[in-house]
Design a protein around this motif. Structure first.
Motif, PDB file in Angstrom:
ATOM      1  N   SER A   1      -4.451  18.017   5.117  1.00  0.00           N
ATOM      2  CA  SER A   1      -3.911  16.674   5.391  1.00  0.00           C
ATOM      3  C   SER A   1      -2.821  16.680   6.463  1.00  0.00           C
ATOM      4  O   SER A   1      -2.413  15.618   6.935  1.00  0.00           O
ATOM      5  CB  SER A   1      -3.378  16.053   4.099  1.00  0.00           C
ATOM      6  OG  SER A   1      -2.330  16.855   3.577  1.00  0.00           O
TER       7      SER A   1
ATOM      8  N   LEU B   1      -3.244  17.785   9.407  1.00  0.00           N
ATOM      9  CA  LEU B   1      -3.914  17.693  10.709  1.00  0.00           C
ATOM     10  C   LEU B   1      -4.521  16.313  10.904  1.00  0.00           C
ATOM     11  O   LEU B   1      -5.017  15.708   9.950  1.00  0.00           O
ATOM     12  CB  LEU B   1      -5.027  18.747  10.807  1.00  0.00           C
ATOM     13  CG  LEU B   1      -4.607  20.209  10.694  1.00  0.00           C
ATOM     14  CD1 LEU B   1      -5.830  21.097  10.620  1.00  0.00           C
ATOM     15  CD2 LEU B   1      -3.714  20.604  11.841  1.00  0.00           C
ATOM     16  N   THR B   2      -4.542  15.865  12.140  1.00  0.00           N
ATOM     17  CA  THR B   2      -5.228  14.617  12.465  1.00  0.00           C
ATOM     18  C   THR B   2      -6.728  14.908  12.584  1.00  0.00           C
ATOM     19  O   THR B   2      -7.142  16.069  12.684  1.00  0.00           O
ATOM     20  CB  THR B   2      -4.739  14.029  13.803  1.00  0.00           C
ATOM     21  OG1 THR B   2      -5.140  14.918  14.862  1.00  0.00           O
ATOM     22  CG2 THR B   2      -3.227  13.827  13.823  1.00  0.00           C
ATOM     23  N   ALA B   3      -7.514  13.853  12.609  1.00  0.00           N
ATOM     24  CA  ALA B   3      -8.962  14.016  12.760  1.00  0.00           C
ATOM     25  C   ALA B   3      -9.294  14.729  14.066  1.00  0.00           C
ATOM     26  O   ALA B   3     -10.178  15.596  14.101  1.00  0.00           O
ATOM     27  CB  ALA B   3      -9.651  12.664  12.697  1.00  0.00           C
ATOM     28  N   GLU B   4      -8.583  14.396  15.126  1.00  0.00           N
ATOM     29  CA  GLU B   4      -8.840  15.026  16.425  1.00  0.00           C
ATOM     30  C   GLU B   4      -8.487  16.512  16.390  1.00  0.00           C
ATOM     31  O   GLU B   4      -9.193  17.344  16.963  1.00  0.00           O
ATOM     32  CB  GLU B   4      -8.040  14.324  17.534  1.00  0.00           C
ATOM     33  CG  GLU B   4      -8.485  12.911  17.825  1.00  0.00           C
ATOM     34  CD  GLU B   4      -7.939  11.887  16.813  1.00  0.00           C
ATOM     35  OE1 GLU B   4      -6.954  12.175  16.091  1.00  0.00           O
ATOM     36  OE2 GLU B   4      -8.534  10.803  16.730  1.00  0.00           O
ATOM     37  N   GLN B   5      -7.381  16.859  15.712  1.00  0.00           N
ATOM     38  CA  GLN B   5      -6.993  18.263  15.600  1.00  0.00           C
ATOM     39  C   GLN B   5      -8.012  19.047  14.781  1.00  0.00           C
ATOM     40  O   GLN B   5      -8.350  20.180  15.123  1.00  0.00           O
ATOM     41  CB  GLN B   5      -5.599  18.379  14.975  1.00  0.00           C
ATOM     42  CG  GLN B   5      -4.494  17.877  15.887  1.00  0.00           C
ATOM     43  CD  GLN B   5      -3.169  17.714  15.169  1.00  0.00           C
ATOM     44  OE1 GLN B   5      -3.118  17.448  13.968  1.00  0.00           O
ATOM     45  NE2 GLN B   5      -2.080  17.854  15.918  1.00  0.00           N
ATOM     46  N   LYS B   6      -8.501  18.433  13.715  1.00  0.00           N
ATOM     47  CA  LYS B   6      -9.527  19.083  12.896  1.00  0.00           C
ATOM     48  C   LYS B   6     -10.784  19.339  13.719  1.00  0.00           C
ATOM     49  O   LYS B   6     -11.363  20.424  13.667  1.00  0.00           O
ATOM     50  CB  LYS B   6      -9.869  18.231  11.675  1.00  0.00           C
ATOM     51  CG  LYS B   6      -8.757  18.170  10.653  1.00  0.00           C
ATOM     52  CD  LYS B   6      -9.112  17.229   9.519  1.00  0.00           C
ATOM     53  CE  LYS B   6      -7.934  17.019   8.596  1.00  0.00           C
ATOM     54  NZ  LYS B   6      -8.253  16.121   7.478  1.00  0.00           N
TER      55      LYS B   6
END
Length: 119
Positions: free
Chosen positions: A96, A98-103
């Motif tokens: 949680s 991390l952002t979606a883009e980082q993931k």
């Protein structure tokens, strides 16, 4: 006596539900992305229907998973590398912090390393 195959289908459905919830998608959103009906996806998640490989691949893509990850969970692949990779991918998706883009970026790098090491 419980049916082992049904237990496997139930576990697959639970895995798909867990991944959908981790991705913060509603049943309707995932069904739309995977191009399957809501009732069908609901039945898959509840272990009432065994999806085809094509449907599993569509669900995997909609969840941002590799098809190998979902096929391994479905029992259609038995590759230790894929299985260990799936836990890494799940850990990245579940983080949680991390952002979606980082993931997405981490998953892309991880998957590229795994693919390079297979060659």
């Amino acid at each position: 006596m419980p049916d082992p195959w049904q237990a496997h289908v139930d576990a697959l459905g639970q895995f798909i539900r867990d991944q959908r919830q981790l991705a913060k998608l509603s049943l309707r959103e995932l069904a739309e992305r995977a191009r399957v009906s809501n009732p069908y996806l609901s039945q898959v998640e509840r272990g009432l229907h065994e999806p085809s490989v094509r449907v599993l691949a569509a669900i995997a893509t909609a969840l941002g998973l590799s098809a190998e990850t979902l096929l391994t969970e479905a029992g259609l692949l038995d590759d230790q590398e894929v299985a260990s990779g799936s836990s890494t991918e799940r850990a990245i998706r579940a983080d949680s912090a991390l952002t979606a883009e980082q993931k997405d970026a981490l998953l892309a790098v991880y998957q590229s390393y795994v693919a390079a090491n297979r060659r």
